[in-house]
Design a protein around this motif. Structure first.
Motif, PDB file in Angstrom:
ATOM      1  N   VAL A  45      -1.615 -23.059  -7.061  1.00 42.52           N
ATOM      2  CA  VAL A  45      -0.531 -23.344  -8.001  1.00 42.52           C
ATOM      3  C   VAL A  45       0.474 -24.295  -7.355  1.00 42.52           C
ATOM      4  N   PHE A  46       0.934 -25.268  -8.115  1.00 43.54           N
ATOM      5  CA  PHE A  46       1.998 -26.172  -7.684  1.00 43.54           C
ATOM      6  C   PHE A  46       3.307 -25.570  -8.169  1.00 43.54           C
ATOM      7  N   GLY A  47       4.078 -24.998  -7.238  1.00 39.25           N
ATOM      8  CA  GLY A  47       5.273 -24.298  -7.681  1.00 39.25           C
ATOM      9  C   GLY A  47       6.239 -23.985  -6.564  1.00 39.25           C
ATOM     10  N   PRO A  48       7.134 -23.019  -6.774  1.00 41.89           N
ATOM     11  CA  PRO A  48       8.212 -22.718  -5.826  1.00 41.89           C
ATOM     12  C   PRO A  48       7.753 -22.461  -4.395  1.00 41.89           C
ATOM     13  N   ALA A  49       6.540 -21.920  -4.240  1.00 46.40           N
ATOM     14  CA  ALA A  49       6.036 -21.653  -2.889  1.00 46.40           C
ATOM     15  C   ALA A  49       5.554 -22.925  -2.203  1.00 46.40           C
ATOM     16  N   GLY A  50       5.554 -24.045  -2.929  1.00 45.03           N
ATOM     17  CA  GLY A  50       5.111 -25.311  -2.360  1.00 45.03           C
ATOM     18  C   GLY A  50       3.701 -25.649  -2.774  1.00 45.03           C
ATOM     19  N   TYR A  51       3.004 -26.407  -1.928  1.00 42.36           N
ATOM     20  CA  TYR A  51       1.641 -26.844  -2.246  1.00 42.36           C
ATOM     21  C   TYR A  51       0.974 -27.331  -0.962  1.00 42.36           C
ATOM     22  N   ARG A  52      -0.268 -26.893  -0.769  1.00 39.78           N
ATOM     23  CA  ARG A  52      -1.060 -27.299   0.406  1.00 39.78           C
ATOM     24  C   ARG A  52      -0.324 -27.048   1.726  1.00 39.78           C
ATOM     25  N   GLY A  53       0.373 -25.941   1.787  1.00 36.09           N
ATOM     26  CA  GLY A  53       1.073 -25.598   3.017  1.00 36.09           C
ATOM     27  C   GLY A  53       2.394 -26.308   3.200  1.00 36.09           C
ATOM     28  N   LEU A  54       2.781 -27.152   2.260  1.00 33.04           N
ATOM     29  CA  LEU A  54       4.049 -27.870   2.325  1.00 33.04           C
ATOM     30  C   LEU A  54       5.084 -27.089   1.523  1.00 33.04           C
ATOM     31  N   THR A  55       6.192 -26.766   2.149  1.00 30.95           N
ATOM     32  CA  THR A  55       7.220 -25.979   1.487  1.00 30.95           C
ATOM     33  C   THR A  55       8.483 -26.804   1.289  1.00 30.95           C
ATOM     34  N   LEU A  56       9.219 -26.489   0.253  1.00 33.14           N
ATOM     35  CA  LEU A  56      10.401 -27.257  -0.107  1.00 33.14           C
ATOM     36  C   LEU A  56      11.435 -27.214   1.013  1.00 33.14           C
ATOM     37  N   SER A  88       3.526 -37.212 -14.790  1.00 33.08           N
ATOM     38  CA  SER A  88       3.679 -36.783 -13.398  1.00 33.08           C
ATOM     39  C   SER A  88       4.423 -35.458 -13.358  1.00 33.08           C
ATOM     40  N   VAL A  89       4.201 -34.728 -12.256  1.00 31.18           N
ATOM     41  CA  VAL A  89       4.846 -33.435 -12.032  1.00 31.18           C
ATOM     42  C   VAL A  89       5.351 -33.426 -10.592  1.00 31.18           C
ATOM     43  N   SER A  90       6.624 -33.090 -10.398  1.00 33.59           N
ATOM     44  CA  SER A  90       7.154 -33.034  -9.043  1.00 33.59           C
ATOM     45  C   SER A  90       8.277 -32.008  -8.962  1.00 33.59           C
ATOM     46  N   MET A  91       8.631 -31.640  -7.747  1.00 35.40           N
ATOM     47  CA  MET A  91       9.796 -30.801  -7.478  1.00 35.40           C
ATOM     48  C   MET A  91      10.695 -31.589  -6.540  1.00 35.40           C
ATOM     49  N   ILE A  92      11.991 -31.634  -6.870  1.00 34.76           N
ATOM     50  CA  ILE A  92      12.896 -32.488  -6.111  1.00 34.76           C
ATOM     51  C   ILE A  92      14.273 -31.840  -5.973  1.00 34.76           C
ATOM     52  N   ASP A  93      14.915 -32.132  -4.852  1.00 39.43           N
ATOM     53  CA  ASP A  93      16.306 -31.759  -4.645  1.00 39.43           C
ATOM     54  C   ASP A  93      17.126 -33.031  -4.917  1.00 39.43           C
ATOM     55  N   PRO A  94      17.731 -33.157  -6.102  1.00 38.26           N
ATOM     56  CA  PRO A  94      18.413 -34.408  -6.456  1.00 38.26           C
ATOM     57  C   PRO A  94      19.570 -34.773  -5.527  1.00 38.26           C
ATOM     58  N   LYS A  95      20.136 -33.801  -4.828  1.00 37.60           N
ATOM     59  CA  LYS A  95      21.284 -34.071  -3.972  1.00 37.60           C
ATOM     60  C   LYS A  95      20.885 -34.383  -2.528  1.00 37.60           C
ATOM     61  N   ALA A  96      19.618 -34.332  -2.221  1.00 38.15           N
ATOM     62  CA  ALA A  96      19.164 -34.604  -0.852  1.00 38.15           C
ATOM     63  C   ALA A  96      19.403 -36.071  -0.513  1.00 38.15           C
ATOM     64  N   LYS A  97      19.847 -36.326   0.705  1.00 39.99           N
ATOM     65  CA  LYS A  97      20.126 -37.690   1.158  1.00 39.99           C
ATOM     66  C   LYS A  97      18.936 -38.240   1.930  1.00 39.99           C
ATOM     67  N   CYS A  98      18.701 -39.538   1.748  1.00 36.99           N
ATOM     68  CA  CYS A  98      17.596 -40.164   2.457  1.00 36.99           C
ATOM     69  C   CYS A  98      17.944 -40.427   3.920  1.00 36.99           C
ATOM     70  N   ALA A  99      19.131 -40.913   4.155  1.00 39.01           N
ATOM     71  CA  ALA A  99      19.498 -41.238   5.530  1.00 39.01           C
ATOM     72  C   ALA A  99      20.991 -41.021   5.731  1.00 39.01           C
TER      73      ALA A  99
END
Length: 248
Positions: A39-50, A237-248
């Motif tokens: 499942v693509f969801g809150p627990a992440g995906y393929r071992g990748l966690t938010l 497309s389907v994604s999970m994102i933190d809109p307030k996260a800064k790139c640099a």
């Protein structure tokens, strides 16, 4: 041995063989059932966690080792086996970003144009007019460079969510995009209909964000949202994102 006794032996052997075949053709009760799709969801995906660190994510081997974009200081990676980096596209992104930064810095540093003083000579008035024209051109060039940069960001974002992968900012994973075969716990994935999307998430507070994508809060992950682009009447497309996260 008589012919009748031979016939009996043959019949018995035949029954034994048929019985053996019948037993071996049955499925084993211990056979493993097919694994359920991840499942693509809150627990992440393929071992990748938010929110996980980039180094930890790369160490898991689920992502390609080279980034597909570093625009704005964010670092995007496709999943292992996904699209390879496009050097020409990455150079174009870097060139446009550098140009926009340089021109906007110069525009910010410009001093206000001095007003022509009463009784100024023709030469002074001409110099003032020339400076005003140069400044106006610089502002126009900076605005165009900013527009070009915005276009590159849009191209980058579309390519990223279409292929799936992970994007990292200064505080770790900031966006996780689903590949084409992944689905959420509600059964929504690329290709799902808009009707299915609304049925799955309208009751959970889904709305259209400022970026034009459908957004719904991620359960148990404050600040994170699931985002869905829709092309026509299909999820693109389907994604999970933190809109307030800064790139640099």
């Amino acid at each position: 041995m008589t012919r009748r006794r031979l016939t009996g032996v043959v019949l018995v052997a035949t029954v034994v063989v048929i019985g053996g075949v019948a037993c071996s053709s049955g499925s084993s009760p211990d056979a493993a059932a097919p694994a359920a799709p991840e499942v693509f969801g809150p627990a992440g995906y393929r071992g990748l966690t938010l929110g996980m660190a980039k180094d930890a994510a790369l160490a898991g081997g689920k992502l390609a080792t080279a980034p597909t974009s570093t625009l704005d200081g964010c670092t995007d990676f496709s999943y292992a086996g996904g699209p390879a980096p496009d050097p020409a596209r990455m150079k174009a992104e870097a060139d446009v970003e550098t140009k926009a930064k340089e021109l906007n810095k110069k525009a910010d540093e410009l001093e206000a144009d001095p007003e022509a003083k009463p009784g100024a000579s023709a030469e002074e008035s001409a110099e003032s007019a020339e400076k005003s024209a140069k400044d106006a051109q610089l502002f126009a060039d900076a605005a165009q460079a900013s527009a070009d940069l915005a276009g590159k960001r849009e191209e980058r974002d579309k390519a990223f969510v279409a292929a799936g992968g992970a994007s990292f900012g200064k505080d770790g994973l900031r966006e996780l995009a689903a590949p084409s075969d992944a689905k959420t716990a509600e059964g929504i994935g690329i290709g799902s209909s808009l009707v299915e999307l609304k049925a799955a998430y309208d009751a959970k507070g889904m709305k259209v964000g400022d970026n034009g994508r459908f957004q719904v809060p991620v359960d148990g992950k404050p600040g994170w949202v699931s985002e869905f682009t829709v092309n026509g009447d299909k999820v693109g497309s389907v994604s999970m994102i933190d809109p307030k996260a800064k790139c640099a």
